[in-house]
Every structure is written in C-alpha cells, then in structure tokens.
Design a protein around this motif. Structure first.
Motif, PDB file in Angstrom:
ATOM      1  N   VAL A  13       0.839  -1.203   0.000  1.00 14.74           N
ATOM      2  CA  VAL A  13       0.000   0.000   0.000  1.00 14.74           C
ATOM      3  C   VAL A  13       0.873   1.252   0.000  1.00 14.74           C
ATOM      4  O   VAL A  13       1.784   1.396   0.824  1.00 14.74           O
ATOM      5  CB  VAL A  13      -0.931   0.012   1.226  1.00 14.74           C
ATOM      6  CG1 VAL A  13      -1.636   1.352   1.361  1.00 14.74           C
ATOM      7  CG2 VAL A  13      -1.957  -1.110   1.107  1.00 14.74           C
ATOM      8  N   SER A  14       0.595   2.159  -0.928  1.00 10.68           N
ATOM      9  CA  SER A  14       1.314   3.428  -1.023  1.00 10.68           C
ATOM     10  C   SER A  14       0.312   4.572  -1.059  1.00 10.68           C
ATOM     11  O   SER A  14      -0.802   4.431  -1.579  1.00 10.68           O
ATOM     12  CB  SER A  14       2.201   3.472  -2.277  1.00 10.68           C
ATOM     13  OG  SER A  14       3.200   2.479  -2.212  1.00 10.68           O
ATOM     14  N   LYS A  15       0.721   5.709  -0.494  1.00  6.87           N
ATOM     15  CA  LYS A  15      -0.132   6.896  -0.498  1.00  6.87           C
ATOM     16  C   LYS A  15       0.756   8.128  -0.504  1.00  6.87           C
ATOM     17  O   LYS A  15       1.688   8.245   0.293  1.00  6.87           O
ATOM     18  CB  LYS A  15      -1.049   6.918   0.731  1.00  6.87           C
ATOM     19  CG  LYS A  15      -2.009   8.110   0.775  1.00  6.87           C
ATOM     20  CD  LYS A  15      -3.029   8.066  -0.340  1.00  6.87           C
ATOM     21  CE  LYS A  15      -3.981   9.239  -0.288  1.00  6.87           C
ATOM     22  NZ  LYS A  15      -4.957   9.227  -1.412  1.00  6.87           N
ATOM     23  N   ARG A  16       0.449   9.029  -1.425  1.00  3.43           N
ATOM     24  CA  ARG A  16       1.221  10.256  -1.569  1.00  3.43           C
ATOM     25  C   ARG A  16       0.300  11.462  -1.379  1.00  3.43           C
ATOM     26  O   ARG A  16      -0.833  11.472  -1.862  1.00  3.43           O
ATOM     27  CB  ARG A  16       1.871  10.297  -2.961  1.00  3.43           C
ATOM     28  CG  ARG A  16       2.780  11.486  -3.186  1.00  3.43           C
ATOM     29  CD  ARG A  16       3.221  11.534  -4.646  1.00  3.43           C
ATOM     30  NE  ARG A  16       4.046  10.399  -5.011  1.00  3.43           N
ATOM     31  CZ  ARG A  16       5.368  10.361  -4.898  1.00  3.43           C
ATOM     32  NH1 ARG A  16       6.012  11.424  -4.412  1.00  3.43           N
ATOM     33  NH2 ARG A  16       6.037   9.300  -5.273  1.00  3.43           N
ATOM     34  N   PHE A  17       0.793  12.464  -0.676  1.00  2.00           N
ATOM     35  CA  PHE A  17       0.105  13.749  -0.556  1.00  2.00           C
ATOM     36  C   PHE A  17       1.042  14.819  -1.110  1.00  2.00           C
ATOM     37  O   PHE A  17       1.976  15.256  -0.431  1.00  2.00           O
ATOM     38  CB  PHE A  17      -0.246  14.056   0.902  1.00  2.00           C
ATOM     39  CG  PHE A  17      -1.186  13.065   1.535  1.00  2.00           C
ATOM     40  CD1 PHE A  17      -2.557  13.169   1.332  1.00  2.00           C
ATOM     41  CD2 PHE A  17      -0.701  12.023   2.313  1.00  2.00           C
ATOM     42  CE1 PHE A  17      -3.430  12.247   1.898  1.00  2.00           C
ATOM     43  CE2 PHE A  17      -1.554  11.106   2.890  1.00  2.00           C
ATOM     44  CZ  PHE A  17      -2.916  11.215   2.682  1.00  2.00           C
ATOM     45  N   GLY A  18       0.823  15.194  -2.378  1.00  2.00           N
ATOM     46  CA  GLY A  18       1.752  16.113  -3.020  1.00  2.00           C
ATOM     47  C   GLY A  18       3.117  15.460  -3.131  1.00  2.00           C
ATOM     48  O   GLY A  18       3.261  14.348  -3.632  1.00  2.00           O
ATOM     49  N   ALA A  19       4.133  16.145  -2.603  1.00  2.00           N
ATOM     50  CA  ALA A  19       5.491  15.609  -2.661  1.00  2.00           C
ATOM     51  C   ALA A  19       5.784  14.649  -1.517  1.00  2.00           C
ATOM     52  O   ALA A  19       6.820  13.991  -1.500  1.00  2.00           O
ATOM     53  CB  ALA A  19       6.495  16.759  -2.631  1.00  2.00           C
ATOM     54  N   THR A  20       4.869  14.558  -0.558  1.00  2.00           N
ATOM     55  CA  THR A  20       5.094  13.726   0.619  1.00  2.00           C
ATOM     56  C   THR A  20       4.620  12.302   0.372  1.00  2.00           C
ATOM     57  O   THR A  20       3.467  12.072   0.003  1.00  2.00           O
ATOM     58  CB  THR A  20       4.351  14.294   1.845  1.00  2.00           C
ATOM     59  OG1 THR A  20       4.801  15.626   2.079  1.00  2.00           O
ATOM     60  CG2 THR A  20       4.616  13.446   3.078  1.00  2.00           C
ATOM     61  N   ARG A  21       5.515  11.343   0.608  1.00  2.00           N
ATOM     62  CA  ARG A  21       5.148   9.925   0.480  1.00  2.00           C
ATOM     63  C   ARG A  21       4.810   9.424   1.881  1.00  2.00           C
ATOM     64  O   ARG A  21       5.696   9.071   2.664  1.00  2.00           O
ATOM     65  CB  ARG A  21       6.296   9.137  -0.140  1.00  2.00           C
ATOM     66  CG  ARG A  21       6.704   9.638  -1.514  1.00  2.00           C
ATOM     67  CD  ARG A  21       7.876   8.844  -2.064  1.00  2.00           C
ATOM     68  NE  ARG A  21       7.469   7.515  -2.491  1.00  2.00           N
ATOM     69  CZ  ARG A  21       8.324   6.558  -2.834  1.00  2.00           C
ATOM     70  NH1 ARG A  21       9.630   6.771  -2.755  1.00  2.00           N
ATOM     71  NH2 ARG A  21       7.885   5.364  -3.227  1.00  2.00           N
ATOM     72  N   ALA A  22       3.524   9.377   2.199  1.00  2.00           N
ATOM     73  CA  ALA A  22       3.096   8.994   3.549  1.00  2.00           C
ATOM     74  C   ALA A  22       3.233   7.499   3.778  1.00  2.00           C
ATOM     75  O   ALA A  22       3.548   7.059   4.893  1.00  2.00           O
ATOM     76  CB  ALA A  22       1.649   9.428   3.773  1.00  2.00           C
ATOM     77  N   LEU A  23       2.973   6.690   2.739  1.00  2.00           N
ATOM     78  CA  LEU A  23       3.119   5.232   2.816  1.00  2.00           C
ATOM     79  C   LEU A  23       3.848   4.752   1.570  1.00  2.00           C
ATOM     80  O   LEU A  23       3.569   5.228   0.455  1.00  2.00           O
ATOM     81  CB  LEU A  23       1.758   4.546   2.910  1.00  2.00           C
ATOM     82  CG  LEU A  23       0.971   4.725   4.211  1.00  2.00           C
ATOM     83  CD1 LEU A  23      -0.429   4.127   4.062  1.00  2.00           C
ATOM     84  CD2 LEU A  23       1.696   4.087   5.389  1.00  2.00           C
ATOM     85  N   VAL A  24       4.756   3.797   1.765  1.00  2.00           N
ATOM     86  CA  VAL A  24       5.527   3.256   0.647  1.00  2.00           C
ATOM     87  C   VAL A  24       5.526   1.727   0.753  1.00  2.00           C
ATOM     88  O   VAL A  24       6.206   1.150   1.606  1.00  2.00           O
ATOM     89  CB  VAL A  24       6.980   3.773   0.649  1.00  2.00           C
ATOM     90  CG1 VAL A  24       7.725   3.261  -0.590  1.00  2.00           C
ATOM     91  CG2 VAL A  24       7.020   5.293   0.720  1.00  2.00           C
ATOM     92  N   ASP A  25       4.722   1.081  -0.069  1.00  2.00           N
ATOM     93  CA  ASP A  25       4.677  -0.394  -0.113  1.00  2.00           C
ATOM     94  C   ASP A  25       4.487  -1.000   1.283  1.00  2.00           C
ATOM     95  O   ASP A  25       5.117  -2.004   1.642  1.00  2.00           O
ATOM     96  CB  ASP A  25       5.949  -0.958  -0.749  1.00  2.00           C
ATOM     97  CG  ASP A  25       6.133  -0.503  -2.190  1.00  2.00           C
ATOM     98  OD1 ASP A  25       5.105  -0.283  -2.857  1.00  2.00           O
ATOM     99  OD2 ASP A  25       7.286  -0.355  -2.631  1.00  2.00           O
ATOM    100  N   ALA A  26       3.627  -0.394   2.079  1.00  2.00           N
ATOM    101  CA  ALA A  26       3.383  -0.894   3.436  1.00  2.00           C
ATOM    102  C   ALA A  26       2.488  -2.124   3.406  1.00  2.00           C
ATOM    103  O   ALA A  26       1.663  -2.287   2.497  1.00  2.00           O
ATOM    104  CB  ALA A  26       2.726   0.200   4.278  1.00  2.00           C
ATOM    105  N   HIS A  27       2.664  -2.987   4.393  1.00  2.00           N
ATOM    106  CA  HIS A  27       1.793  -4.151   4.490  1.00  2.00           C
ATOM    107  C   HIS A  27       1.415  -4.403   5.944  1.00  2.00           C
ATOM    108  O   HIS A  27       2.141  -4.055   6.869  1.00  2.00           O
ATOM    109  CB  HIS A  27       2.448  -5.398   3.888  1.00  2.00           C
ATOM    110  CG  HIS A  27       3.787  -5.725   4.481  1.00  2.00           C
ATOM    111  ND1 HIS A  27       4.961  -5.234   3.966  1.00  2.00           N
ATOM    112  CD2 HIS A  27       4.133  -6.491   5.560  1.00  2.00           C
ATOM    113  CE1 HIS A  27       5.982  -5.687   4.683  1.00  2.00           C
ATOM    114  NE2 HIS A  27       5.502  -6.443   5.648  1.00  2.00           N
ATOM    115  N   LEU A  28       0.239  -5.009   6.120  1.00  2.00           N
ATOM    116  CA  LEU A  28      -0.298  -5.269   7.456  1.00  2.00           C
ATOM    117  C   LEU A  28      -1.296  -6.407   7.370  1.00  2.00           C
ATOM    118  O   LEU A  28      -2.153  -6.429   6.477  1.00  2.00           O
ATOM    119  CB  LEU A  28      -0.982  -4.013   8.007  1.00  2.00           C
ATOM    120  CG  LEU A  28      -1.700  -4.146   9.358  1.00  2.00           C
ATOM    121  CD1 LEU A  28      -0.675  -4.317  10.489  1.00  2.00           C
ATOM    122  CD2 LEU A  28      -2.573  -2.913   9.619  1.00  2.00           C
TER     123      LEU A  28
END
Length: 501
Positions: A13-28
């Motif tokens: 799971v990945s999530k970006r807000f503008g230039a900020t990468r809040a999540l990068v290939d996270a798993h749970l």
C-alpha cells in the motif's frame, strides 16, 4: 499466524500527498481473533494507514482485502457497512447531546433493521457498563470527564458489532481502571473472532495486550513480531533506527528556594484542605484515576480556577495566583487537550507559537514578522521540531510536533514555574524522549515543574516525587526513592505500599 486471506490484509500500500510519500509499499495483516498493535513515530504513516482502513483515504497503490475479498472503500460510512469501526485519539462527542445519543451517533442506516428506542437503550447501557460504572445515559456528554467521554466513543464503535475494530491511540485519554476494563473487552471480542488493530505509544500497553505487533518507519513496514518477541528495546530500535533508552538522571538532587506554595487549598466541599510547596529545580508529578482531583489541583495552581485557600509564587508572596495574573507571576500552564484548549487551527505554526509573546515582535504599532520568525527558528533548532515552513497551518504538523510548539509557546514567556497537564499524551516515543530531555535541562537550570501524567512509567522515569490524588485529596506522596509501578497504582486504589514517606 493468521492466513492472509482471513481478517484484514493490506499489501504494497502506497499513499502520496503532493510531494510527501506517507506510505511506501506498506503491508499489514490482522487475523480474526487477533489483537495486533501498530507502532511508529509520529509521521511514520500510522494515521494514513488507519484512514485507509477506515475509508477516509484511498490508497494510490496496493491491495486491501477483508476476509479474502478485495474492498475499495469510498467513505467512512462505506467502511462501516463493511464492518469496520475506528475510534480515534481525539475525543469526538457532541457536548450538548446525551450519552445515549452520542453512543448511537452516526448509526442511522448502519443496521438493516431500525432498533427500537428501548433496545438501543439496553444495548448502550450493557456496552458502556463493560467499560465504566455510574454514567447516566441521559446526562449531557459535555458534563463528563475526558476518560468517560472517550469511553462513550469506544462504546459507539462496540455497539456496531464490528468485525474489524481499530483503536487509534484511544487509550491515551482513559484512566487506568477504564483502560483495564477495555482490555478485558478487547480480549472478549477477539475470542469471538473480531480483528482488532490497536495503536499506542505506551510500551506497557503494547506488551500487555498484543498478540503481534507491526512497526512502521518513514511510511514503510519494517517489522512484524510475535508476542514473545515484543520488547521495548526492539520496538524502539525498529521505530527509530537507533538503539538505547532514555537515560534517567541521578535520583537524588538538591533543590533551590521555594518557588510556589499552596496553603489551605480545598478541591471540593467534602475534601480536606491541602498544602503544597514547590522548590526551584524540582519536578513534581501528580497522578490518580480520572476525576479524583489531580486536574483540578493543577488548574488551581495555574489560577484557572479559584476557591478556598491561597496559591502564591515566591516572587510575589502577597498576591494570590489568578487566571489574569499567572503570566505576570512567572507561571505558565500547558493544557491537556491540544485541539480544544491550545491550538488555533486556522493560524500558522509560527503564529500559534508567538501568541502570548507577540508584544516582543512589535515595532511601534506594527508587527515585525521577521522577528517573530527568527524567534521561532531558534525554537525549531533547540527542540528539533520537524515542519515544512513556519507559515504552514499548525494542523499540518504531527501531534508530537504540535505539542512541542505548544510547549515552546509557554517557555517563550520565561516562566519560573511550568505546569504541564499530561504533556506527552498521544506523542511518539522519540518525541517523548525529547520532551523529557527538555524538562531535565529546564530543571537543571532552576525552573520548577509540576506535571500531571497518566503514564506511570513516565512518572517513575522523570519526577522527584509523586502526589497521588484520590477523592480530591492527596492520598499518597511518594518520594523518588520509593517510586515504583506497584506503589503508584496501589495508591490509585487507596492502598499504601512500602515505608512511610
């Protein structure tokens, strides 16, 4: 080990807000019947992951499955329909509505059949009773303590009978007794097959309740460990990338002259009057079960409330501390609830910092913003505040960075006495350490600190003595040489352990 097809499963799971990468290939993975703890510093991606699970955000990439079926949540209500309930750290109650109304708030359309008023009342009473006693369902929620209001928020999630329950720092506002009863309820729900995701910065809670734990750092999943592998040392190392713990100072230290005194202060009509003396360089902890007087005591010292007795500072012993003169007498107070009592969310970070000391930034009738920013830049360096630009809204910061700004706001007034109301509630372990080191430095320089804390471990680590309140009186005063978890918690419940002070 839960099977990925069962319970809650997020992969890449990945999530970006503008230039900020809040999540990068996270798993749970949170299996059915599992209490799974999610940890990480503020800014590690925990809140973003929780909002994806709750339907507030949608991931840019990755998969989200629930009991083996892929889901794509469009909104929090959509998440509720899938059996997902989220309780956040911020206590979200409608003050003017009754406890009963608050428990069923937002539940319209959630249940297939409308429940009768009598059935709703019975379910609400039974659910709330598992967490806390003596709450009137017809009382306005705004009249209740912070802990009881948070219990209402948790009950609101529980009455929905979720198959996935997410508690995002929800225990930060709970007193010890309610927290323990919540843990009993979580174990009961887990035994019924509910998947529980638990988020906390309190290491004792993590070790007590977790079946497994996952650590995020900089938006990435760095580890998942079984219960038997969960240790404070490993969690800290995984969260921060460094090992080691906060080094506590020497337990015995000399103090200076009297900085503040309270004489004949009575916190309720039925309680005995109390006296209190605070010395320069001393760090005193105050504690107790929610609603037993420790909060009222701190506010009386700050002059926010008045009543029988007198509180005076050493600089002006003839003047009683009141709401309108505390700053003049060298007293600063940091409130407990950032959002409701401290932050001005429409304003910038630097404006939030400068509010009480803005007179320092005036040139005649004009405000010199460059001087204000220069003052704040020094604070950013000293307190290691992570931010984009000082002109960004205060809401852009993590909870821990917001708290540092609030602490810096009052330190800028150069107080002799600093009163802190649960200052590390809901902040990550590294921010806690940085706040601890700041307090150590301030006390070494002669400032006096009174700190209410809901974390027993924090009190044992930091303070010179603890006042434990019960029924609006000081039940026990525990000096540093006798500080232990057992002594403090026993005093919460009216028991004395160890030799007399």
């Amino acid at each position: 080990m839960p099977h990925p097809g069962e319970g809650l499963h997020l992969a890449d799971v990945s999530k970006r807000f503008g230039a900020t990468r809040a999540l990068v290939d996270a798993h749970l993975d949170v299996g059915p019947g599992e209490v799974h703890t999610l940890l990480g510093e503020n800014g590690s991606g925990k809140s973003t992951l929780v909002k994806i699970i709750g339907g507030v955000h949608r991931p840019d990439d990755g998969t989200f499955t629930l009991d083996g079926s892929p889901v794509s949540l469009q909104s929090p209500r959509h998440g509720t329909r899938h059996g997902i309930a989220v309780v956040f750290q911020e206590v979200l109650t409608a003050a003017s509505q009754s406890v009963l109304q608050n428990i069923w708030l937002g539940s319209d359309g959630v249940f297939r059949r409308t429940r009768s008023a009598a059935v709703q009342r019975r379910i609400a009473a039974e659910t709330l009773r598992r967490l806390v006693d003596g709450i009137d369902l017809d009382a306005p929620a705004g009249q209740l303590s912070l802990s009881d209001r948070q219990a209402i928020c948790i009950a609101r999630a529980l009455v929905r009978e979720p198959r996935v329950l997410v508690l995002d720092e929800s225990t930060a506002a709970l007193d010890v007794r309610t927290r323990d009863r919540l843990f009993e309820e979580l174990r009961r729900r887990a035994a019924d097959g509910v998947s529980i995701l638990f988020i906390s910065h309190r290491m004792d809670e993590v070790q007590e309740i977790s079946d497994r734990a996952t650590v995020l750092r900089s938006g990435r999943t760095v580890s998942t460990m079984a219960r038997e592998d969960i240790t404070v040392e490993r969690l800290v190392a995984d969260m921060t990338g460094v090992s080691g713990e906060f080094d506590s100072r020497d337990r015995e230290r000399a103090f200076g002259d009297v900085a503040l005194t309270a004489r004949g202060v009575r916190l309720s009509a039925e309680a005995a009057a109390l006296d209190f003396t605070l010395r320069a360089g001393e760090l005193v902890g105050v504690a107790g079960l929610e609603g037993h007087g420790q909060d009222a005591f701190l506010k009386r010292l700050a002059g926010i409330t008045t009543g029988e007795g007198v509180v005076t500072s050493a600089s002006t012993p003839e003047i009683d501390v009141k709401l309108d003169n505390g700053a003049e007498l060298g007293i600063a107070y940091l409130p407990r609830e950032r959002r409701g009592e401290s932050l001005f969310e429409p304003m910038s970070i630097v404006e939030n910092f400068a509010l009480p000391t803005m007179a320092q930034d005036r040139r005649g009738v004009l405000l010199d913003r460059s001087r204000m920013t220069s003052r704040f830049d020094e604070v950013v360096k000293t307190m290691s505040i992570r931010l984009g630009a000082p002109s960004d809204p205060i809401s852009s910061l993590s909870g821990g960075s917001q708290q540092k700004v609030m602490l810096a706001r009052w330190l800028a007034t150069a107080p002799n006495v600093l009163l802190l109301n649960d200052p590390t509630r809901g902040v990550d372990i590294m921010t806690k350490r940085e706040i601890y080191m700041t307090l150590e430095k301030l006390c070494a320089e002669g400032m006096s600190v009174v700190m209410l804390s809901s974390e027993v471990d924090e009190l044992i680590e930091l303070v010179d003595r603890v006042l434990v309140f019960r029924d609006n009186e000081v039940f026990a005063e525990i000096p540093r040489r006798r500080l232990s978890t057992e002594a403090v918690v026993a005093a919460y419940f009216g028991q004395q352990i160890g030799e007399a002070a």
